[in-house]
Scaffold this active site. Structure first.
Site, mmCIF file in Angstrom:
data_model
loop_
_atom_site.group_PDB
_atom_site.id
_atom_site.type_symbol
_atom_site.label_atom_id
_atom_site.label_comp_id
_atom_site.label_asym_id
_atom_site.label_seq_id
_atom_site.Cartn_x
_atom_site.Cartn_y
_atom_site.Cartn_z
ATOM 1 N N GLU A 1 0.881 -1.310 -0.037
ATOM 2 C CA GLU A 1 0.076 -0.143 -0.235
ATOM 3 C C GLU A 1 1.544 1.070 0.332
ATOM 4 O O GLU A 1 1.928 1.556 0.345
ATOM 5 C CB GLU A 1 -1.079 0.262 0.811
ATOM 6 C CG GLU A 1 -1.748 -1.122 0.449
ATOM 7 C CD GLU A 1 -3.084 -1.094 2.425
ATOM 8 O OE1 GLU A 1 -3.145 -0.685 3.034
ATOM 9 O OE2 GLU A 1 -3.651 -2.033 2.410
ATOM 10 N N CYS B 1 -1.485 -7.323 6.041
ATOM 11 C CA CYS B 1 -1.050 -8.504 5.846
ATOM 12 C C CYS B 1 -0.181 -9.347 6.791
ATOM 13 O O CYS B 1 -0.184 -10.534 7.018
ATOM 14 C CB CYS B 1 -0.154 -8.410 4.568
ATOM 15 S SG CYS B 1 -1.392 -7.882 3.132
ATOM 16 N N ARG C 1 -5.044 -0.700 9.219
ATOM 17 C CA ARG C 1 -5.154 -2.203 9.897
ATOM 18 C C ARG C 1 -4.111 -2.019 10.525
ATOM 19 O O ARG C 1 -3.040 -1.996 9.805
ATOM 20 C CB ARG C 1 -5.726 -2.786 8.711
ATOM 21 C CG ARG C 1 -6.972 -1.794 7.925
ATOM 22 C CD ARG C 1 -7.415 -3.698 7.568
ATOM 23 N NE ARG C 1 -7.016 -2.878 6.077
ATOM 24 C CZ ARG C 1 -7.189 -4.174 4.387
ATOM 25 N NH1 ARG C 1 -8.022 -5.035 5.272
ATOM 26 N NH2 ARG C 1 -7.037 -3.217 3.668
HETATM 27 C C1 UDX Z 1 3.075 -5.670 2.731
HETATM 28 C C2 UDX Z 1 4.018 -6.146 1.383
HETATM 29 O O1 UDX Z 1 5.843 -5.515 0.609
HETATM 30 C C3 UDX Z 1 2.961 -7.091 0.242
HETATM 31 O O2 UDX Z 1 4.715 -7.141 -0.795
HETATM 32 C C4 UDX Z 1 1.847 -7.660 0.460
HETATM 33 O O3 UDX Z 1 1.209 -8.100 -0.554
HETATM 34 C C5 UDX Z 1 1.719 -7.118 1.671
HETATM 35 O O4 UDX Z 1 1.664 -6.690 3.220
HETATM 36 P P1 UDX Z 1 2.372 -3.662 3.251
HETATM 37 O O5 UDX Z 1 1.351 -4.201 4.655
HETATM 38 O O6 UDX Z 1 0.838 -2.735 2.625
HETATM 39 O O7 UDX Z 1 2.831 -4.945 2.365
HETATM 40 O O8 UDX Z 1 3.075 -2.186 3.460
HETATM 41 P P2 UDX Z 1 4.781 -2.393 3.568
HETATM 42 O O9 UDX Z 1 5.709 -1.715 3.137
HETATM 43 O O10 UDX Z 1 5.480 -4.322 3.595
HETATM 44 O O11 UDX Z 1 4.888 -2.064 4.914
HETATM 45 C C6 UDX Z 1 3.906 -2.671 6.469
HETATM 46 C C7 UDX Z 1 4.412 -2.271 7.559
HETATM 47 O O12 UDX Z 1 6.426 -2.786 7.968
HETATM 48 C C8 UDX Z 1 4.166 -0.539 7.884
HETATM 49 O O13 UDX Z 1 3.762 -0.103 8.794
HETATM 50 C C9 UDX Z 1 5.966 -0.164 7.898
HETATM 51 O O14 UDX Z 1 5.937 1.029 7.896
HETATM 52 C C10 UDX Z 1 6.637 -0.906 8.075
HETATM 53 N N1 UDX Z 1 7.715 -1.323 7.507
HETATM 54 C C11 UDX Z 1 8.690 -1.180 6.498
HETATM 55 C C12 UDX Z 1 9.180 -0.697 8.675
HETATM 56 O O15 UDX Z 1 8.938 -0.433 9.897
HETATM 57 N N2 UDX Z 1 10.783 -0.697 8.233
HETATM 58 C C13 UDX Z 1 10.644 -1.421 7.108
HETATM 59 O O16 UDX Z 1 12.295 -1.319 6.950
HETATM 60 C C14 UDX Z 1 9.989 -1.893 6.643
HETATM 61 P P1 ADP Z 2 -8.410 -5.842 0.750
HETATM 62 O O1 ADP Z 2 -7.228 -4.979 2.584
HETATM 63 O O2 ADP Z 2 -8.068 -7.363 1.512
HETATM 64 O O3 ADP Z 2 -8.399 -5.624 -0.789
HETATM 65 P P2 ADP Z 2 -10.744 -4.705 1.922
HETATM 66 O O4 ADP Z 2 -11.477 -5.039 3.278
HETATM 67 O O5 ADP Z 2 -10.223 -2.961 1.376
HETATM 68 O O6 ADP Z 2 -10.154 -6.105 2.105
HETATM 69 O O7 ADP Z 2 -11.505 -5.303 1.279
HETATM 70 C C1 ADP Z 2 -12.869 -6.409 1.052
HETATM 71 C C2 ADP Z 2 -13.626 -5.783 0.748
HETATM 72 O O8 ADP Z 2 -15.131 -7.504 0.034
HETATM 73 C C3 ADP Z 2 -15.052 -5.399 1.147
HETATM 74 O O9 ADP Z 2 -15.391 -3.948 0.523
HETATM 75 C C4 ADP Z 2 -16.211 -6.563 1.873
HETATM 76 O O10 ADP Z 2 -17.176 -5.514 1.297
HETATM 77 C C5 ADP Z 2 -16.190 -7.067 -0.289
HETATM 78 N N1 ADP Z 2 -16.536 -8.249 0.566
HETATM 79 C C6 ADP Z 2 -16.799 -9.539 1.695
HETATM 80 N N2 ADP Z 2 -16.917 -10.542 0.726
HETATM 81 C C7 ADP Z 2 -17.996 -10.122 0.216
HETATM 82 C C8 ADP Z 2 -18.746 -10.584 0.034
HETATM 83 N N3 ADP Z 2 -19.560 -12.122 -0.646
HETATM 84 N N4 ADP Z 2 -19.066 -10.248 -1.525
HETATM 85 C C9 ADP Z 2 -18.948 -8.632 -2.584
HETATM 86 N N5 ADP Z 2 -18.320 -7.971 -1.389
HETATM 87 C C10 ADP Z 2 -17.232 -8.598 -0.645
#
Ligand code: UDX
Ligand code: ADP
Length: 463
Positions: free
Chosen positions: A166, A277, A347
């Site tokens: 993200e 994640c 989150r």
């Molecule tokens: C992660 C994975 O990178 C991505 O490939 C997967 O699909 C989803 O999970 P994301 O959670 O979006 O992505 O962010 P990321 O950039 O990985 O950072 C995760 C957390 O670690 C953040 O809170 C970030 O601030 C922290 N972080 C990251 C650190 O504290 N130090 C670092 O060096 C890198």
């Molecule tokens: P992610 O980060 O994995 O994309 P989010 O919570 O941002 O997770 O998005 C998941 C989306 O899936 C939500 O907007 C939720 O309303 C939708 N969702 C969950 N269950 C169903 C379903 N059965 N049919 C359609 N949409 C759904």
């Protein structure tokens, strides 16, 4: 088989940007994103692109390029499923909050609901693609449901895990390090894999598209996140040791990162990792390992989470200790609430846990974040369930102006590494704070020398 019509169930942080980029890059494919959440779909369809439900740099332009041409957002889930040849499942899979596996296993109820809905509606053969992060062997569960409740049509299940981070989602989707597609090893499975390879091949070099069996693909996603999170916990573990010994964690990270076997990325010490994640996937890995009786494997990975929880807690307790062992009634300004910069996602953000600890100490918290809405901040705290919603509203105030958030504060805590924080008029902020004025930089973002010169008592992680 050439795919002409794609449906994606779930219009969230993964489904939205991923499908927008597919539609942008493949004008011949009709892409429909559906969601049960009517407001979310309305926001994706909003004329004003500032109102999209997901904030990602560059996303608004990509959506603008394809929306209404071959990219559609809708709440009519059944129609979209029926029309599509390929269906992506991008619904959320939060950690279970009840029953068996509570606190560790992924809650698959949304996935199961999708599978049942696809089975009920499909009148011809479909390729179903798991996009959400799922525990290994979920594909089997989806397959079982589809085959046993469907109308006799054939389903191929592929795993195509998302590696976008993200804040850089659009860039990651446009230029991924690799795309991973897992499928059945039989002929039909291979054909389905090829159909999805052909979609990505519209903009991604073939050599970056990796194909494996379904289980390898599912497990690779969990493994990638576990390794990344482990790096953060490893450097955070060293940060505490640095603070005791006089080493500087930034210097240590630089020194080890220049070793090409280690590499420089993901070595930034911080208040702790957050996001939807890392924690969820590791807990999942731990749960899977335990379910196979692999106690040592489970304990090994669990330590990454334990370290992260410790890092968040010790950041909060250091604030209390430094402010003469009491923050009761003191205003502490939070700069940032999102789990990282350039996203409105909160989150598992470290800010939530730090705020919670400080509220337990009766601090008054003032939050400013450039992209996070007030409602989200309160919802995050209420979800933790440590105190009533009323008490959270009393203890936390939100601000749209960072200078106001910092006025009369005893201390500032930097929780997110938003670039704009570096450009603030720190002299002005200092003048309007209670003295001594403390800054606890949980992201090692600001210029320490400058902060000290102004008069702040400035503390960083691992220094
Ligand atoms: C992660 C994975 O990178 C991505 O490939 C997967 O699909 C989803 O999970 P994301 O959670 O979006 O992505 O962010 P990321 O950039 O990985 O950072 C995760 C957390 O670690 C953040 O809170 C970030 O601030 C922290 N972080 C990251 C650190 O504290 N130090 C670092 O060096 C890198
Ligand atoms: P992610 O980060 O994995 O994309 P989010 O919570 O941002 O997770 O998005 C998941 C989306 O899936 C939500 O907007 C939720 O309303 C939708 N969702 C969950 N269950 C169903 C379903 N059965 N049919 C359609 N949409 C759904």
């Amino acid at each position: 088989m050439k795919i002409k019509n794609i449906c994606c169930i779930g219009a969230g942080y993964v489904g939205g940007p991923t499908m927008a980029v597919i539609a942008h890059k493949c004008p011949d494919i009709k892409v429909t994103i559906v969601d049960l959440n009517k407001q979310r779909i309305a926001d994706w369809n909003d004329e004003n692109l500032d109102n999209l439900p997901v904030y990602e740099p560059g996303l608004a332009d990509v959506v603008a390029s394809a929306r209404g041409r071959n990219l559609f957002f809708s709440t009519d889930v059944e129609k979209a499923i029926e029309e599509a040849e390929m269906i992506f499942i991008s619904v959320n899979t939060p950690t279970k909050t009840y029953g068996l596996g509570k606190g560790q296993a992924a809650d698959l109820k949304y996935i199961e609901l999708c599978a049942r809905q696809i089975a009920a509606v499909a009148k011809n053969d479909k390729i179903v693609v798991e996009k959400s992060t799922l525990p290994v062997r979920t594909a089997q569960a989806i397959k079982d449901i589809l085959e046993n409740t469907g109308n006799g049509v054939k389903f191929e299940i592929l795993s195509n895990p998302e590696f976008l981070a993200e804040g850089t989602a659009v860039e990651d989707l446009m230029h991924p390090d690799r795309v991973l597609i897992g499928g059945d090893t039989d002929e039909d499975g291979q054909k389905a894999i090829q159909a999805l390879v052909d979609v990505y091949a519209n903009w991604i070099p073939k050599e970056k598209i990796l194909t494996t069996n379904v289980w390898s693909s599912e497990l690779s996603k969990l493994t990638a996140n576990a390794f990344l999170a482990q790096r953060v916990s490893s450097i955070n573990a060293m940060s505490e040791l640095c603070e005791k010994t006089g080493a500087d964690v930034t210097e240590v990270a630089r020194a080890i990162g220049m070793d090409s076997r280690i590499g420089p990325k993901f070595l930034k010490a911080s208040v702790g990792f957050g996001g939807s994640c890392f924690q969820k996937d590791i807990l999942n890995l731990v749960y899977i390992a335990k379910s196979y009786g692999l106690t040592e494997v489970a304990d090994y990975w669990e330590q990454v989470i334990i370290m992260n929880d410790h890092q968040k807690r010790r950041f909060a307790s250091n604030i209390v200790k430094t402010l003469y062992n009491t923050v009761s009634g003191k205003k502490i300004a939070f700069l940032g609430w999102a789990f990282k910069k350039d996203t409105n996602d909160t989150r598992e953000s470290a800010a939530i846990y730090v705020a919670n600890d400080l509220l337990n100490e009766q601090a008054e918290i003032a939050v400013y974040d450039p992209k996070v809405e007030d409602d989200t901040i309160y919802a995050d705290l209420n979800y933790l369930g440590s105190r009533s919603a009323e008490d959270n509203t009393k203890g936390v105030k939100t601000f749209t102006d960072p200078y106001e958030a910092c006025n009369d504060a005893h201390a500032i805590a930097v929780l997110t590494e938003w670039d704009e924080f570096k450009d603030y008029d720190w002299q002005k902020i200092y003048e309007n704070m209670k003295k001594p004025a403390f800054v606890f930089d949980g992201r090692n973002l600001l210029d320490g020398k400058k902060m000290n010169e102004i008069g702040f008592i400035y503390q960083e992680i691992g220094k």
